[in-house]
Scaffold this motif. Structure first.
Motif, PDB file in Angstrom:
ATOM      1  N   MET A 210     -30.948 -10.580 -13.257  1.00 32.99           N
ATOM      2  CA  MET A 210     -32.070 -10.048 -12.463  1.00 32.99           C
ATOM      3  C   MET A 210     -32.883  -9.065 -13.311  1.00 32.99           C
ATOM      4  N   THR A 211     -34.156  -9.394 -13.515  1.00 35.55           N
ATOM      5  CA  THR A 211     -35.021  -8.509 -14.310  1.00 35.55           C
ATOM      6  C   THR A 211     -35.647  -7.456 -13.399  1.00 35.55           C
ATOM      7  N   GLU A 212     -36.206  -6.435 -14.057  1.00 36.43           N
ATOM      8  CA  GLU A 212     -36.868  -5.366 -13.291  1.00 36.43           C
ATOM      9  C   GLU A 212     -38.039  -5.929 -12.495  1.00 36.43           C
TER      10      GLU A 212
ATOM     11  N   LEU B 243     -36.856  -7.635  -9.429  1.00 34.49           N
ATOM     12  CA  LEU B 243     -36.419  -6.612  -8.473  1.00 34.49           C
ATOM     13  C   LEU B 243     -37.620  -6.005  -7.742  1.00 34.49           C
ATOM     14  N   GLU B 244     -38.697  -5.799  -8.492  1.00 33.31           N
ATOM     15  CA  GLU B 244     -39.920  -5.254  -7.889  1.00 33.31           C
ATOM     16  C   GLU B 244     -40.532  -6.244  -6.903  1.00 33.31           C
TER      17      GLU B 244
ATOM     18  N   LEU C 187     -38.941  -8.477  -5.240  1.00 30.25           N
ATOM     19  CA  LEU C 187     -38.041  -8.458  -4.076  1.00 30.25           C
ATOM     20  C   LEU C 187     -38.338  -7.239  -3.192  1.00 30.25           C
ATOM     21  N   ALA C 188     -38.565  -6.108  -3.847  1.00 28.66           N
ATOM     22  CA  ALA C 188     -38.854  -4.872  -3.107  1.00 28.66           C
ATOM     23  C   ALA C 188     -40.174  -5.003  -2.345  1.00 28.66           C
ATOM     24  N   LYS C 189     -41.149  -5.697  -2.955  1.00 28.37           N
ATOM     25  CA  LYS C 189     -42.457  -5.868  -2.295  1.00 28.37           C
ATOM     26  C   LYS C 189     -42.316  -6.726  -1.034  1.00 28.37           C
ATOM     27  N   ARG C 190     -41.385  -7.681  -1.076  1.00 36.35           N
ATOM     28  CA  ARG C 190     -41.190  -8.547   0.101  1.00 36.35           C
ATOM     29  C   ARG C 190     -40.359  -7.860   1.185  1.00 36.35           C
ATOM     30  N   LEU C 191     -39.599  -6.860   0.746  1.00 35.87           N
ATOM     31  CA  LEU C 191     -38.681  -6.202   1.680  1.00 35.87           C
ATOM     32  C   LEU C 191     -39.456  -5.574   2.845  1.00 35.87           C
TER      33      LEU C 191
END
Lengths: 184, 132
Positions: free
Chosen positions: B1-3, B6-7, B9-13
């Protein structure tokens, strides 16, 4: 007091709406809610707000912000300031309902679009991220969400959280490292 | 998992949850609450002044207590010396006077600040001390 009608169709800036609300214009407050409620909801969800409480937390955050608006000095953007208030409100709610689930179990039932397998994988990754965020120290979690989810610069994050840009950067990298371990 | 992932994923959260939010209803409820419980700016100002007044009272109180507890004020010293002399017997007082005689005889120079005493000789000073 009512807001002055702009000559063009340009939307009023947040600062103008805040000034309007300070002058007693209820419509200005409503416009600020419409403008920032969804971003706030996303931030709160990332920070661990249970969906069942989300409406209440969003409402309470705006109420507190409007009541404390005299203390907003433009040190950061209104939205950033609002998110930090939301974090405090969530903390208070968390004390009252510590046992509730972060991600509702019926999430997938409501979202019918897309390939079910991909959706399931995405949902699993999001659930892992949400669980990982809950395990982070509060400051790391907030910095990560403000940076990764809200796309803010370190200067802005530092101003909102009363820290330095360098410290914010360090918190972010610690958060990323720990979240990678959890999500993988 | 790259940064980067992860970002993303965080935007979709929380995006789906936020989309389901009834923003208009929330805005109306907030407006209603603000109408029912208007912002009291004077209350905040009043609370601030009460806090400042409390801090001033604590500071003044602390200073008074500290000054009372601190020994070494001149009036207290004089009072304590007088108390000590009252406790002495006649013989002890004579002894003190004799000691003072010795001091005067050794330090025959008197300070300029005591102008009247300066004009007296040693014998006169001894007489004054005995009579005093």
């Amino acid at each position: 007091m009512t807001l002055p009608k702009p000559a063009t169709a340009e939307p009023l800036a947040d600062t103008e709406l805040i000034a309007g609300w300070r002058g007693g214009d209820e419509q200005a407050a409503t416009e600020l809610v419409t403008r920032h409620a969804r971003a706030l909801a996303r931030f709160l969800t990332g920070a661990g707000a249970p969906e069942a409480d989300l409406d209440d937390v969003v409402q309470e955050t705006f109420i507190r912000a409007f009541r404390a608006v005299d203390r907003f000095r433009g040190q950061c953007r209104f939205r950033t300031w609002l998110l930090t208030i939301g974090s405090n409100v969530l903390k208070d709610f968390g004390r009252r309902s510590a046992r509730r689930q972060v991600m509702p179990l019926d999430e997938g039932v409501r979202d019918l679009a897309g390939d079910p397998h991909e959706l399931a994988e995405a949902r699993e990754a999001e659930a892992l991220l949400a669980a990982g965020l809950k395990r982070l120290p509060r400051l790391q979690r907030e910095v990560f969400l403000l940076r990764a989810q809200q796309g803010l610069e370190y200067d802005e994050i530092a101003a909102a959280l009363a820290t330095t840009p360098g410290a914010a950067r360090v918190h972010y990298h610690h958060a990323v490292r720990r979240l990678k371990e959890i999500v993988e | 998992m790259t940064e980067e992932k992860l970002e993303q994923l965080a935007k979709r959260l929380g995006a789906r949850t936020a989309e389901r939010l009834n923003v208009d209803a929330i805005a109306q409820q907030i407006a209603q609450r603000l109408r029912e419980q208007p912002v009291s700016r004077t209350l905040w100002i009043r609370q601030t002044w009460v806090r400042i007044a409390a801090a001033v009272v604590i500071l003044i109180g602390g200073a008074v207590v500290a000054s009372r507890l601190t020994p070494g004020r001149p009036t207290h010293m004089a009072h304590l010396v007088a108390d000590d002399l009252n406790d002495l017997s006649t013989d002890q007082l004579r002894s003190v006077l004799t000691t003072l005689d010795d001091i005067v005889s050794v330090d025959s120079v008197v300070s300029d600040s005591t102008a009247d005493l300066h004009e007296l000789d040693t014998q006169q000073l001894r007489t004054i001390l005995r009579e005093g």
